[in-house]
Scaffold this motif. Structure first.
Motif, PDB file in Angstrom:
ATOM      1  N   UNK A 129       0.843  -1.210   0.000  1.00 14.68           N
ATOM      2  CA  UNK A 129       0.000   0.000   0.000  1.00 14.68           C
ATOM      3  C   UNK A 129       0.875   1.257   0.000  1.00 14.68           C
ATOM      4  N   UNK A 130       1.981   1.180   0.718  1.00 12.61           N
ATOM      5  CA  UNK A 130       2.944   2.283   0.754  1.00 12.61           C
ATOM      6  C   UNK A 130       3.441   2.580  -0.672  1.00 12.61           C
ATOM      7  N   UNK A 131       3.737   1.526  -1.424  1.00 11.00           N
ATOM      8  CA  UNK A 131       4.229   1.686  -2.803  1.00 11.00           C
ATOM      9  C   UNK A 131       3.110   2.101  -3.751  1.00 11.00           C
ATOM     10  N   UNK A 132       1.956   1.507  -3.574  1.00 10.90           N
ATOM     11  CA  UNK A 132       0.816   1.795  -4.453  1.00 10.90           C
ATOM     12  C   UNK A 132       0.472   3.277  -4.428  1.00 10.90           C
ATOM     13  N   UNK A 133       0.550   3.877  -3.235  1.00 14.40           N
ATOM     14  CA  UNK A 133       0.198   5.290  -3.087  1.00 14.40           C
ATOM     15  C   UNK A 133       1.442   6.177  -3.033  1.00 14.40           C
ATOM     16  N   UNK A 134       2.526   5.669  -3.643  1.00 19.21           N
ATOM     17  CA  UNK A 134       3.743   6.449  -3.878  1.00 19.21           C
ATOM     18  C   UNK A 134       4.262   7.165  -2.632  1.00 19.21           C
ATOM     19  N   UNK A 135       4.353   6.423  -1.521  1.00 22.07           N
ATOM     20  CA  UNK A 135       4.991   6.982  -0.334  1.00 22.07           C
ATOM     21  C   UNK A 135       4.060   7.229   0.840  1.00 22.07           C
ATOM     22  N   UNK A 172       7.659   4.052  -7.205  1.00 21.02           N
ATOM     23  CA  UNK A 172       7.602   5.291  -7.977  1.00 21.02           C
ATOM     24  C   UNK A 172       6.154   5.570  -8.318  1.00 21.02           C
ATOM     25  N   UNK A 173       5.936   6.454  -9.294  1.00 23.28           N
ATOM     26  CA  UNK A 173       4.538   6.790  -9.653  1.00 23.28           C
ATOM     27  C   UNK A 173       3.720   5.565 -10.083  1.00 23.28           C
ATOM     28  N   UNK A 174       4.375   4.531 -10.608  1.00 19.70           N
ATOM     29  CA  UNK A 174       3.640   3.313 -10.984  1.00 19.70           C
ATOM     30  C   UNK A 174       3.610   2.279  -9.874  1.00 19.70           C
TER      31      UNK A 174
END
Ligand SMILES: [Zn+2]
Length: 226
Positions: A129-135, A172-174
């Motif tokens: 979830x951290x990666x999915x929402x870019x941070x 990243x953004x993706x």
């Protein structure tokens, strides 16, 4: 499977399984859909024989589809799988995992809605979830909020038998690029353990760091100190 079950019992270990990755419950291809369901059912059946508590899956990709349409497709496939539960995997949970890329099915809302309907519980991967929402999703407040939404959907008692993943992650953004060792990432992992302790969350947390054993022990020792 019998040997795994016995060994786990002797060592007083709780087991979970990760189903194969070659799964897409949103595919329009009927053969691929059937193969996906079969892989999941096999994992669940073997899990049952091995005394496993929960089997997690990466349920689907959106394939550019409207997420609502993808949801309906995944929901229907899960319904088909769950029809077999009494016969094939009566003691095993089917856990849809929260996923790390916006192209993948698996927001917290999606996995909670399906889980609620079928009386199962999802695999919560806060790193995804951290990666999915870019941070985002990297603080105590956000994790408390996540657990509140989980308990709202599945009931307060559901926090006593969670199936969790954790690791560091590059993104990243993706969304997700790859998993990272805890200490080489921006993950506030100690804070996350603190939240689990403060909320008296129980269940299984699987470490998915590339430094599997090292980071598992790091988290285990840190948690024990809390
Ligand atoms: Zn996974």
């Amino acid at each position: 499977m019998e040997e795994i079950r016995k060994t786990a019992q002797e060592l007083d270990m709780v087991l979970t399984v990760h189903a194969p990755y070659y799964i897409n419950l949103n595919t329009p291809d009927r053969e691929k859909l059937a193969a996906s369901k079969k892989r999941i059912l096999n994992a669940l059946r073997m899990g049952e024989l091995a005394g496993v508590r929960s089997v997690c899956i990466h349920a689907a990709f959106y394939l550019g589809m409207d997420p609502k349409k993808a949801f309906a497709n995944v929901r229907r496939a899960v319904e088909d799988i769950m029809k077999q539960q009494r016969k094939l995997f009566p003691h095993v949970n089917l856990a849809l995992e929260t996923m790390g890329r916006p192209s993948q099915f698996g927001t917290l809302e999606e996995v909670l809605a399906i889980s609620k309907e079928f009386g199962i519980y999802p695999c919560i991967d806060p790193a995804h979830l951290h990666a999915r929402y870019n941070g985002a999703m990297n603080s105590a407040d956000e994790w408390h909020n996540m657990l509140d939404r989980y308990a709202d959907a599945l009931g307060k008692k559901s926090l006593k038998h969670m199936h969790l993943h954790f690791s560091g992650i590059a993104y990243g953004p993706n969304g997700e690029k790859k998993h990272l060792p805890l200490e080489k990432s921006d993950a506030q992992w100690k804070e996350f353990l603190n939240v689990l302790k403060n909320r008296t969350v129980e269940g299984v947390l699987v470490c998915e760091s590339p430094l599997l054993e090292k980071d598992t022990l790091l988290m285990q020792k840190t948690y024990a100190k809390l």
